[in-house]
Motif scaffolding. Structure first.
Motif, PDB file in Angstrom:
ATOM      1  N   CYS A  11       0.837  -1.203   0.000  1.00 16.65           N
ATOM      2  CA  CYS A  11       0.000   0.000   0.000  1.00 16.65           C
ATOM      3  C   CYS A  11       0.867   1.247   0.000  1.00 16.65           C
ATOM      4  N   PHE A  12       1.905   1.231   0.873  1.00 19.30           N
ATOM      5  CA  PHE A  12       2.760   2.408   0.970  1.00 19.30           C
ATOM      6  C   PHE A  12       3.394   2.723  -0.377  1.00 19.30           C
ATOM      7  N   THR A  46      -1.009  11.686  -0.491  1.00 14.67           N
ATOM      8  CA  THR A  46      -0.172  12.025   0.662  1.00 14.67           C
ATOM      9  C   THR A  46      -0.936  11.783   1.953  1.00 14.67           C
ATOM     10  N   ALA A  47      -2.204  12.184   1.949  1.00 14.43           N
ATOM     11  CA  ALA A  47      -3.035  11.963   3.136  1.00 14.43           C
ATOM     12  C   ALA A  47      -3.122  10.478   3.452  1.00 14.43           C
ATOM     13  N   CYS A  48      -3.200   9.658   2.400  1.00 17.01           N
ATOM     14  CA  CYS A  48      -3.269   8.211   2.616  1.00 17.01           C
ATOM     15  C   CYS A  48      -1.980   7.714   3.269  1.00 17.01           C
ATOM     16  N   ILE A  49      -0.832   8.248   2.807  1.00 22.50           N
ATOM     17  CA  ILE A  49       0.440   7.829   3.397  1.00 22.50           C
ATOM     18  C   ILE A  49       0.488   8.226   4.863  1.00 22.50           C
ATOM     19  N   LEU A 111     -10.271   2.327  -0.207  1.00 19.30           N
ATOM     20  CA  LEU A 111     -10.609   0.942   0.121  1.00 19.30           C
ATOM     21  C   LEU A 111      -9.400   0.220   0.696  1.00 19.30           C
ATOM     22  N   ALA A 112      -8.235   0.431   0.050  1.00 18.85           N
ATOM     23  CA  ALA A 112      -7.025  -0.220   0.532  1.00 18.85           C
ATOM     24  C   ALA A 112      -6.720   0.224   1.955  1.00 18.85           C
ATOM     25  N   LEU A 113      -6.923   1.504   2.168  1.00 19.36           N
ATOM     26  CA  LEU A 113      -6.629   2.075   3.479  1.00 19.36           C
ATOM     27  C   LEU A 113      -7.521   1.471   4.543  1.00 19.36           C
ATOM     28  N   ILE A 114      -8.808   1.383   4.194  1.00 21.16           N
ATOM     29  CA  ILE A 114      -9.748   0.810   5.157  1.00 21.16           C
ATOM     30  C   ILE A 114      -9.341  -0.623   5.465  1.00 21.16           C
TER      31      ILE A 114
END
Lengths: 219, 479
Positions: A11-12, A46-49, A111-114
């Protein structure tokens, strides 16, 4: 079952690649609207990271403030500055593919983040907030108002200077302009403005019998 | 947790913030014809701040807010001289501003905010504080440059300054984030110990290079000097004076904090880099200044070369070098205020007096002003027995002490080349005939004349009797 750490790492890297790619697109795309949309994607990735690094507050602030407010403003400005009327009219269909791509990538990222958050992975070392038994936001607030109080206040000072300078640069007092003086409006004496005239409620109508037929006969 | 004692350490800064806010309010509620008082109030405010800095000076280094703020001798000296140079700027600029209808409260308040930025920057004990102090200073400076908004030259200069300044801030921030990633701390005192055995030395060096770019930009050293000539020329002369004096003291303070405070263990890496920057600055500054016809632009290139000399002091990376560099920074601030002060004293409404030709035959028109300008020019050139000579001498001495004889020789060669364009101004003032139509009357402001004379004469006084000031500078770094 997927290895959690591997999934988080994947993901990262995915987020990082998208961030860098979108940032490149911002400076290479010729169409300014596309560039702004790519910038939105950069911020979002960036927010996801940050979310992966368990900095929830910062991530949400980035999305709410930058993606939600600043970028929309950017988009308005860019669209307003675009003088080419034809381009503007056909804008929706033209920008739709890019908009869709941005939206789809964002959705996948979310979705990945969740997925990652749901599995409570811990690959980034000990989070100081978790160690202190606080939520990220509470920990950030505590740090901001204790250890980082001075920088925080100076940041406020910088904003003050920004406001002062902005006003000084844009305020032009024109003597021809008409201003509303609220204080004068409030303190005005009603008698200066309205003259009350006493008159009878009913007034006897004077007979006009003699004049009427004369006027009618004229044409 | 911050305590009341922390606030006491920052008393001069907090006092200035409060005073600047009050001035802002005062300005808003004053009638336009009463605003002249603001000038005197601002000067009084700054003088009180100087008193607070000197009177509240702690016997030894004190930190506040968990190491965010460092109050030591070096910071005190830089603060006193930057506050002093802003007082000089205020005194010199009043007639200029009134003549051009630029006299407004914002000039004073924004400049006080800028000097607060200087004070925070030179006292920074943390990378975050360095960045914020720098932003406060530069944001105010952009605003001050743009304040003369009806002049296209000013707007252009402000725009260039803003864009390049934002770029350099970004570079600095990028470098800081790399250093943070490598060392895991933002605190300069902690960095001091961590740099030598950081987990990722390459990342550290990477960050160091970007931070050096930020420092070089702020100093205006080549090859990051592009903004200096345009900003010096485009900004109104009072603002140029500020950028040439207090802002340079701040840049020295920032370089000292970052290099000595945080990166001292990596000195063998940054010394050669700084040496290259120093040589480039001296070369570009001195050579390009020769062909300038605009005095402000010429002084801008002269700034670039002077920053080269200042950096030679930093290259030494020892107490002797830092004290020489600080002595140099102070000397440059005083010389620049004197030189720009003469320009301000000669300028009239509609006549900027910034072309070198405007100085032709100044001796016949006003011998005293010509004499003061000659002192400033000789001091900038480094002619003994003026202040500038000893500042240069100490810096070159520091280079020799650091076993960099070649750097000292390069410095001397370019100082001799630089003599040409300073002497050209003196020659024009004394040996050329004034052109027809040049205004002959001076600014009638008596305060300006007296203070300007003192400022220029101090250059002589410090050239003859420089022991105490150098003693202070040495004390700041040795003790």
């Amino acid at each position: 079952m997927i290895n959690l750490q591997v999934f988080e790492l994947v993901c990262f890297y995915a987020f990082a690649v998208i961030t860098v790619g979108a940032a490149l697109a911002v400076i290479t795309l010729r169409n300014t609207v596309h560039a702004v949309l790519a910038l939105v994607l950069t911020f979002f990735s960036t927010a996801c990271i940050w979310m992966l690094a368990e900095a929830e507050f910062l991530a949400i602030a980035l999305i709410v403030v930058y993606v939600g407010a600043v970028m929309v403003l950017f988009l308005f400005v860019v669209m307003m500055l675009d003088i080419d009327q034809e381009k503007l009219r056909e804008g929706f269909v033209k920008f739709l593919p890019v908009g869709l791509i941005v939206a789809v990538v964002m959705l996948v990222e979310m979705l990945a983040l969740i997925g990652v958050r749901a599995m409570h992975a811990q690959a980034m070392g000990v989070n100081p907030a978790t160690a202190a038994g606080q939520s990220n936001t509470a920990w950030l607030g505590t740090a901001l108002y204790t250890n980082y109080l001075l920088p925080f206040e100076i940041a406020a000072l910088i904003l003050t200077v920004g406001v002062v300078v902005a006003v000084a640069l844009t305020l032009r007092q024109r003597h021809s302009a008409k201003y509303q003086m609220a204080s004068e409006q409030v303190s005005v004496n009603p008698r200066d403005r309205i003259r009350i005239v006493k008159m009878d409620a009913v007034r006897p109508v004077e007979p006009v019998v003699a004049a009427a037929p004369e006027q009618e006969s004229k044409p | 947790m911050p305590t009341f004692n922390d606030i006491l350490v920052l008393l001069p800064e907090f006092y200035l913030v409060a005073a600047a806010c009050l001035l802002l309010l005062l300005d808003a509620f004053m009638k336009p014809e009463q605003r002249g008082v603001l000038h005197w109030i601002s000067i009084a405010v700054l003088l009180v701040a100087i008193y607070l800095v000197i009177a509240g000076q702690p016997p030894e280094t004190v930190t506040a807010f968990g190491g965010m703020f460092v109050r030591d001798r070096a910071a005190e000296i830089l603060k006193v001289f930057s506050l002093l140079s802003v007082v000089l700027v205020f005194i010199y600029s009043r007639p200029y501003l009134v003549d051009r209808k630029l006299f407004q409260g914002e000039f004073y308040t924004v400049m006080i905010f800028a000097v607060i930025g200087v004070m925070l920057l030179v006292s920074a004990g943390n990378l975050v504080m360095i960045y914020l102090g720098l932003e406060l200073l530069t944001l105010s400076s952009y605003g001050l440059v743009a304040l003369n908004r009806d002049s296209p030259l000013s707007s252009e200069a402000a725009m260039k300054y803003f864009v390049l300044g934002a770029l350099s801030s970004g570079m600095l921030l990028y470098g800081m984030s790399m250093v943070y990633g490598a060392a895991g701390t933002l605190d300069l005192a902690a960095l001091h110990g961590a740099t030598a055995h950081a987990g990722m030395p390459h990342l550290m060096l990477f960050g160091l290079i970007f931070m050096l770019v930020g420092i070089a930009f702020k100093l205006g050293a080549a090859p990051f000097h592009m903004w200096i000539p345009d900003v010096y020329q485009g900004a109104s002369t009072p603002v140029t004076t500020f950028i040439a004096s207090a802002s340079k003291l701040a840049a020295f303070g920032m370089a000292y904090r970052l290099l000595e405070g945080g990166m001292a263990d990596l000195a063998h890496y940054w010394q050669p880099m700084l040496a290259v920057i120093a040589v480039l600055s001296m070369a570009i500054g001195n050579l390009v200044a020769i062909v300038q016809t605009n005095l402000k632009r010429m002084l801008a290139y002269s700034t670039i070369s002077h920053m080269g000399y200042l950096i030679i002091g930093l290259v030494n990376a020892g107490p002797e070098g830092y004290s020489a560099a600080m002595f140099y920074a102070i000397s440059y601030a005083l010389m620049a205020t004197a030189a720009f002060g003469v320009i301000l004293a000669l300028a009239r409404a509609g006549f900027e007096c910034e072309e070198i030709d405007d100085f032709k035959g100044l001796n016949q028109r006003s011998p005293w002003m010509a004499f003061l300008m000659m002192l400033a020019m000789f001091s900038l050139a480094g002619v003994p027995p003026l202040y500038g000579f000893f500042a240069k001498y100490l810096v070159l001495q520091a280079a020799i002490d650091a076993h960099m004889l070649w750097l000292a020789i390069v410095g001397v060669v370019f100082a001799i080349i630089g003599l040409y364009y300073y002497l050209r101004v003196v020659k024009m003032m004394y040996f050329d005939k004034a052109e027809e139509g040049v205004l002959t009357k001076l600014q009638p402001d008596a305060t300006l004349r007296v203070v300007l004379s003192l400022n220029a004469l101090v250059l002589v006084a410090l050239g003859i009797y420089w022991g105490p000031l150098l003693g202070w500078c040495k004390q700041a770094f040795v003790g």
